[in-house]
Design a protein around this motif. Structure first.
Motif, PDB file in Angstrom:
ATOM      1  N   PHE A  71      50.492  44.464   3.846  1.00 57.45           N
ATOM      2  CA  PHE A  71      49.788  43.467   3.049  1.00 57.45           C
ATOM      3  C   PHE A  71      49.966  42.057   3.638  1.00 57.45           C
ATOM      4  CE2 PHE A  71      49.461  40.305  -0.302  1.00 57.45           C
ATOM      5  CZ  PHE A  71      48.207  40.611  -0.813  1.00 57.45           C
TER       6      PHE A  71
ATOM      7  N   ARG B  32      54.849  32.952   6.664  1.00 58.39           N
ATOM      8  CA  ARG B  32      54.706  32.361   5.335  1.00 58.39           C
ATOM      9  C   ARG B  32      55.933  31.506   5.064  1.00 58.39           C
ATOM     10  NH1 ARG B  32      50.873  35.574   2.580  1.00 58.39           N
ATOM     11  NH2 ARG B  32      50.194  37.121   4.078  1.00 58.39           N
TER      12      ARG B  32
ATOM     13  N   ILE C 170      50.638  29.249   5.132  1.00 59.27           N
ATOM     14  CA  ILE C 170      50.310  30.560   5.709  1.00 59.27           C
ATOM     15  C   ILE C 170      49.707  30.317   7.093  1.00 59.27           C
ATOM     16  CG2 ILE C 170      49.082  32.736   5.396  1.00 59.27           C
ATOM     17  CD1 ILE C 170      49.078  32.245   2.407  1.00 59.27           C
TER      18      ILE C 170
ATOM     19  N   HIS D  41      41.985  41.519  -1.950  1.00 59.13           N
ATOM     20  CA  HIS D  41      42.793  41.678  -3.166  1.00 59.13           C
ATOM     21  C   HIS D  41      42.515  40.547  -4.135  1.00 59.13           C
ATOM     22  CE1 HIS D  41      45.011  38.972  -0.516  1.00 59.13           C
ATOM     23  NE2 HIS D  41      45.504  38.417  -1.617  1.00 59.13           N
TER      24      HIS D  41
ATOM     25  N   ASP E  82      44.708  37.876  -6.571  1.00 53.75           N
ATOM     26  CA  ASP E  82      46.086  37.411  -6.717  1.00 53.75           C
ATOM     27  C   ASP E  82      46.674  37.762  -8.081  1.00 53.75           C
ATOM     28  OD1 ASP E  82      46.318  36.530  -4.165  1.00 53.75           O
ATOM     29  OD2 ASP E  82      45.978  34.421  -4.595  1.00 53.75           O
TER      30      ASP E  82
ATOM     31  N   MET F 134      43.959  25.968  -1.097  1.00 58.05           N
ATOM     32  CA  MET F 134      44.351  26.226   0.296  1.00 58.05           C
ATOM     33  C   MET F 134      43.820  25.062   1.130  1.00 58.05           C
ATOM     34  SD  MET F 134      45.605  28.523   2.521  1.00 58.05           S
ATOM     35  CE  MET F 134      45.357  30.237   2.089  1.00 58.05           C
TER      36      MET F 134
ATOM     37  N   THR G  16      40.175  32.200   5.485  1.00 56.52           N
ATOM     38  CA  THR G  16      40.214  33.058   4.295  1.00 56.52           C
ATOM     39  C   THR G  16      38.826  33.631   4.032  1.00 56.52           C
ATOM     40  OG1 THR G  16      41.819  31.474   3.412  1.00 56.52           O
ATOM     41  CG2 THR G  16      40.923  33.106   1.863  1.00 56.52           C
TER      42      THR G  16
ATOM     43  N   HIS H  41      39.615  38.294  -2.249  1.00 60.38           N
ATOM     44  CA  HIS H  41      39.747  37.464  -1.042  1.00 60.38           C
ATOM     45  C   HIS H  41      40.824  38.075  -0.147  1.00 60.38           C
ATOM     46  CE1 HIS H  41      43.222  36.276  -3.355  1.00 60.38           C
ATOM     47  NE2 HIS H  41      43.755  35.851  -2.221  1.00 60.38           N
TER      48      HIS H  41
ATOM     49  N   ALA I  13      43.084  36.997   3.942  1.00 55.62           N
ATOM     50  CA  ALA I  13      43.026  36.256   5.208  1.00 55.62           C
ATOM     51  C   ALA I  13      42.146  37.030   6.189  1.00 55.62           C
ATOM     52  CB  ALA I  13      44.435  36.081   5.770  1.00 55.62           C
TER      53      ALA I  13
HETATM   54  O1  LIG Z   1      45.957  33.117   4.174  1.00 56.89           O
HETATM   55  C1  LIG Z   1      44.916  33.397   3.589  1.00 56.89           C
HETATM   56  O2  LIG Z   1      43.817  33.021   3.971  1.00 56.89           O
HETATM   57  C2  LIG Z   1      44.963  34.191   2.298  1.00 56.89           C
HETATM   58  C3  LIG Z   1      46.265  34.905   2.133  1.00 56.89           C
HETATM   59  C4  LIG Z   1      46.335  35.699   0.885  1.00 56.89           C
HETATM   60  O3  LIG Z   1      45.381  35.873   0.181  1.00 56.89           O
HETATM   61  C5  LIG Z   1      47.598  36.325   0.500  1.00 56.89           C
HETATM   62  O4  LIG Z   1      48.499  36.469   1.317  1.00 56.89           O
HETATM   63  O5  LIG Z   1      47.710  36.740  -0.692  1.00 56.89           O
END
Ligand SMILES: O=C(O)CCC(=O)C(=O)O
Length: 308
Positions: free
Chosen positions: A60, A67, A110, A122, A124, A159, A172, A211, A213
């Motif tokens: 994931f 991070r 990130i 996913h 959030d 973001m 993203t 959404h 990455a």
């Molecule tokens: O870094 C991103 O663009 C989204 C990351 C993300 O959605 C996550 O790690 O939950």
């Protein structure tokens, strides 16, 4: 679901207009939220922490992603961003129907490194009700929680692009209009839009929109500063009392202290009892910031030593 465009608005657009877009699409880009000078200063303030951060190591979280958290403890510029009135008015308007108080949920840079694969789409809000795949993962989805989460909006995220976000470097990917899809229906691939934006612009997205990455097929890093807010009565994803403990929080702006959770979050949510000296009554969390707590020790039997 039909494909929708990702809307872009000026950073100073009224929160009423932005809330309407968020309720419909679950996402919006705010153009030029921060100046290039601010972006350069944030990047240089965070660089030592980003460089020192180990890569994530899960399907994931990715294997070529870093991070970097604890931003309220580490970065004065991120603290300013977390209480920017443009963001807070949007948080209060969008999350307002579901709570009287709001708090920080997560603060994280990130960085998606070259070669990273696309992240699993996913929501959030699954942080509370559990991500349903893969099916063998424990604990399994709690159906009551999952249903409750569809009846509220528990989370709003920003973001800030600290580098340009492009389709090639892992911008993203969001699926505008996907907020009300059932949890077990992933939007088709062509419903996702890469949130391409120049550094200094900001993607705002909800806890309900699908959404993830993007893949980084370029040869440079994609860096985003992610600050998430949640309802005052829900558990925070990143434990702010540990990531920004009282000895650091005591010197911060009172508004930020409140957002970190150092304030009572409802009629009787979040008070504490100082363990020593004995006799202290139930106290508001700010009390822990006013004077250092006495260090506590346990005796040989594991009981709190009663200091005179
Ligand atoms: O870094 C991103 O663009 C989204 C990351 C993300 O959605 C996550 O790690 O939950």
């Amino acid at each position: 679901m039909s494909k929708r465009e990702l809307q872009t608005r000026p950073a100073g657009a009224p929160s009423e207009e932005l809330t309407e877009i968020l309720e419909r699409d679950g996402c919006v880009v705010l153009k030029d939220f921060a100046s290039q000078t601010q972006v350069a200063s944030i990047n240089s303030e965070l660089r030592p922490f980003i460089e020192a951060t180990m890569r994530s190591s899960s399907d994931f979280g990715g294997y070529k992603t870093t991070r970097t958290g604890a931003l309220m403890a580490r970065s004065p510029l991120c603290r300013e961003l977390a209480i920017d009135p443009r963001i807070l008015s949007l948080v209060e308007r969008f999350l307002g129907p579901y709570a009287n108080t709001f708090q920080l949920h997560l603060t994280q840079v990130i960085r998606v490194l070259p070669g990273e694969k696309v992240q699993m789409p996913h929501r959030d809000r699954w942080a509370w009700s559990q991500i349903p795949t893969p099916p063998e993962v424990e604990p399994t989805v709690n159906p009551v929680l999952a249903r409750l989460m569809t009846e509220i909006e528990p989370q709003l995220n920003v973001m800030l692009a600290l580098t340009d976000f492009t389709n090639e470097n892992g911008a993203t990917r969001v699926a505008p209009g996907s907020s009300r899809l059932p949890d077990d229906t992933t939007p088709p691939d062509d419903a996702f839009v890469a949130a391409e934006m120049q550094s200094g612009s900001m993607l705002v997205f909800t806890g309900s929109v699908f959404h993830g990455a993007g893949a980084n097929t370029s040869d440079s890093d994609r860096i985003g500063l992610n600050i998430d807010y949640t309802l005052g009565w829900l558990r925070q994803e990143d434990n702010q009392y540990l990531s920004c403990p009282p000895e650091i929080a005591k010197d911060l702006d009172p508004k930020l202290q409140t957002l970190l959770g150092y304030a009572v979050g409802g009629p009787s949510m979040g008070y504490f009892t100082p363990p020593l000296p004995a006799g202290e009554d139930l106290s508001p969390p700010q009390r822990a910031l006013e004077q250092p707590m006495k260090p506590v020790r346990l005796d040989a039997d594991g009981r709190l030593e009663f200091a005179e």
